[in-house]
Design a protein around this motif. Structure first.
Motif, mmCIF file in Angstrom:
data_model
loop_
_atom_site.group_PDB
_atom_site.id
_atom_site.type_symbol
_atom_site.label_atom_id
_atom_site.label_comp_id
_atom_site.label_asym_id
_atom_site.label_seq_id
_atom_site.Cartn_x
_atom_site.Cartn_y
_atom_site.Cartn_z
ATOM 1 N N LEU A 7 -14.158 -3.092 -28.334
ATOM 2 C CA LEU A 7 -15.555 -2.766 -28.572
ATOM 3 C C LEU A 7 -15.981 -3.201 -29.969
ATOM 4 N N GLU A 8 -15.124 -2.951 -30.952
ATOM 5 C CA GLU A 8 -15.429 -3.373 -32.318
ATOM 6 C C GLU A 8 -15.558 -4.887 -32.395
ATOM 7 N N GLU A 9 -14.682 -5.587 -31.697
ATOM 8 C CA GLU A 9 -14.706 -7.050 -31.700
ATOM 9 C C GLU A 9 -16.007 -7.571 -31.084
ATOM 10 N N ILE A 10 -16.431 -6.982 -29.959
ATOM 11 C CA ILE A 10 -17.678 -7.386 -29.301
ATOM 12 C C ILE A 10 -18.867 -7.104 -30.222
ATOM 13 N N ALA A 11 -18.877 -5.901 -30.813
ATOM 14 C CA ALA A 11 -19.966 -5.543 -31.719
ATOM 15 C C ALA A 11 -20.014 -6.500 -32.909
ATOM 16 N N LYS A 12 -18.857 -6.885 -33.428
ATOM 17 C CA LYS A 12 -18.805 -7.804 -34.569
ATOM 18 C C LYS A 12 -19.310 -9.183 -34.172
ATOM 19 N N GLN A 13 -18.941 -9.644 -32.976
ATOM 20 C CA GLN A 13 -19.409 -10.948 -32.514
ATOM 21 C C GLN A 13 -20.928 -10.959 -32.372
ATOM 22 N N ILE A 14 -21.480 -9.883 -31.848
ATOM 23 C CA ILE A 14 -22.935 -9.788 -31.713
ATOM 24 C C ILE A 14 -23.579 -9.783 -33.092
ATOM 25 N N SER A 15 -23.014 -8.993 -33.987
ATOM 26 C CA SER A 15 -23.538 -8.912 -35.353
ATOM 27 C C SER A 15 -23.442 -10.267 -36.061
ATOM 28 N N ASP A 16 -22.338 -10.985 -35.873
ATOM 29 C CA ASP A 16 -22.151 -12.287 -36.506
ATOM 30 C C ASP A 16 -23.128 -13.340 -35.972
ATOM 31 N N ALA A 17 -23.602 -13.137 -34.741
ATOM 32 C CA ALA A 17 -24.525 -14.093 -34.133
ATOM 33 C C ALA A 17 -25.944 -13.937 -34.678
ATOM 34 N N VAL A 18 -26.214 -12.846 -35.356
ATOM 35 C CA VAL A 18 -27.541 -12.594 -35.925
ATOM 36 C C VAL A 18 -27.729 -13.507 -37.143
ATOM 37 N N PRO A 19 -28.892 -14.187 -37.223
ATOM 38 C CA PRO A 19 -29.153 -15.063 -38.382
ATOM 39 C C PRO A 19 -29.081 -14.290 -39.701
ATOM 40 N N PRO A 20 -28.675 -14.982 -40.800
ATOM 41 C CA PRO A 20 -28.487 -14.308 -42.096
ATOM 42 C C PRO A 20 -29.702 -13.521 -42.577
ATOM 43 N N GLY A 21 -30.916 -14.046 -42.423
ATOM 44 C CA GLY A 21 -32.118 -13.338 -42.877
ATOM 45 C C GLY A 21 -32.308 -12.027 -42.147
ATOM 46 N N VAL A 22 -32.058 -12.046 -40.865
ATOM 47 C CA VAL A 22 -32.209 -10.846 -40.047
ATOM 48 C C VAL A 22 -31.054 -9.885 -40.333
ATOM 49 N N LYS A 23 -29.909 -10.466 -40.660
ATOM 50 C CA LYS A 23 -28.722 -9.651 -40.915
ATOM 51 C C LYS A 23 -28.948 -8.679 -42.069
ATOM 52 N N ASN A 24 -29.658 -9.126 -43.093
ATOM 53 C CA ASN A 24 -29.942 -8.253 -44.227
ATOM 54 C C ASN A 24 -30.779 -7.051 -43.799
ATOM 55 N N MET A 25 -31.715 -7.265 -42.885
ATOM 56 C CA MET A 25 -32.562 -6.163 -42.416
ATOM 57 C C MET A 25 -31.789 -5.244 -41.474
ATOM 58 N N ALA A 26 -30.781 -5.777 -40.815
ATOM 59 C CA ALA A 26 -30.051 -5.006 -39.810
ATOM 60 C C ALA A 26 -28.626 -4.745 -40.266
ATOM 61 N N GLU A 27 -28.489 -4.203 -41.469
ATOM 62 C CA GLU A 27 -27.161 -3.993 -42.049
ATOM 63 C C GLU A 27 -26.271 -3.119 -41.168
ATOM 64 N N GLY A 28 -26.817 -2.122 -40.519
ATOM 65 C CA GLY A 28 -26.021 -1.232 -39.670
ATOM 66 C C GLY A 28 -25.970 -1.664 -38.223
ATOM 67 N N ALA A 29 -26.323 -2.915 -37.935
ATOM 68 C CA ALA A 29 -26.395 -3.381 -36.549
ATOM 69 C C ALA A 29 -25.051 -3.275 -35.831
ATOM 70 N N GLU A 30 -23.978 -3.656 -36.492
ATOM 71 C CA GLU A 30 -22.666 -3.633 -35.841
ATOM 72 C C GLU A 30 -22.304 -2.226 -35.377
ATOM 73 N N THR A 31 -22.536 -1.248 -36.246
ATOM 74 C CA THR A 31 -22.230 0.136 -35.894
ATOM 75 C C THR A 31 -23.124 0.614 -34.760
ATOM 76 N N LYS A 32 -24.399 0.271 -34.831
ATOM 77 C CA LYS A 32 -25.335 0.701 -33.787
ATOM 78 C C LYS A 32 -25.000 0.057 -32.450
ATOM 79 N N VAL A 33 -24.671 -1.234 -32.458
ATOM 80 C CA VAL A 33 -24.293 -1.922 -31.223
ATOM 81 C C VAL A 33 -23.038 -1.285 -30.636
ATOM 82 N N LYS A 34 -22.092 -0.977 -31.492
ATOM 83 C CA LYS A 34 -20.854 -0.335 -31.038
ATOM 84 C C LYS A 34 -21.159 1.011 -30.392
ATOM 85 N N GLN A 35 -22.032 1.791 -31.023
ATOM 86 C CA GLN A 35 -22.389 3.103 -30.475
ATOM 87 C C GLN A 35 -23.075 2.967 -29.120
#
Length: 86
Positions: A7-35
């Motif tokens: 699950l962590e690996e899938i969440a990380k892959q999804i988070s890594d696919a997010v563009p860098p600009g959006v990534k800054n706005m969605a800092e907790g995305a990996e945790t939220k996706v995992k949840q």
């Protein structure tokens, strides 16, 4: 249930696919996706691999017993037919 590391690996892959600009706005995305993944997967009717393997072995043994009983029944029927007057 699924392995938490997967699950962590899938969440990380999804988070890594997010563009860098959006990534800054969605800092907790990996945790939220995992949840969200854990929450949704917990609602599904999964069996563990261990339980699946156990039930597979039970099925194999049951099938072997059924085949043995069918063979025994055929033998008894054959013997019965041989003892019946024509």
């Amino acid at each position: 249930m699924l392995d938490p590391k997967k699950l962590e690996e899938i969440a990380k892959q999804i988070s890594d696919a997010v563009p860098p600009g959006v990534k800054n706005m969605a800092e907790g995305a990996e945790t939220k996706v995992k949840q969200v993944l854990q929450s949704q997967l917990s609602k599904l009717d999964f069996v563990s691999r261990e339980e699946f393997d156990i039930q597979s072995q039970v099925l194999i043994r049951t099938r072997e017993k059924l085949e043995a009983l069918e063979a025994r029944l055929s033998e008894l029927e054959r013997q019965q037919d041989g003892n019946t007057p024509s």
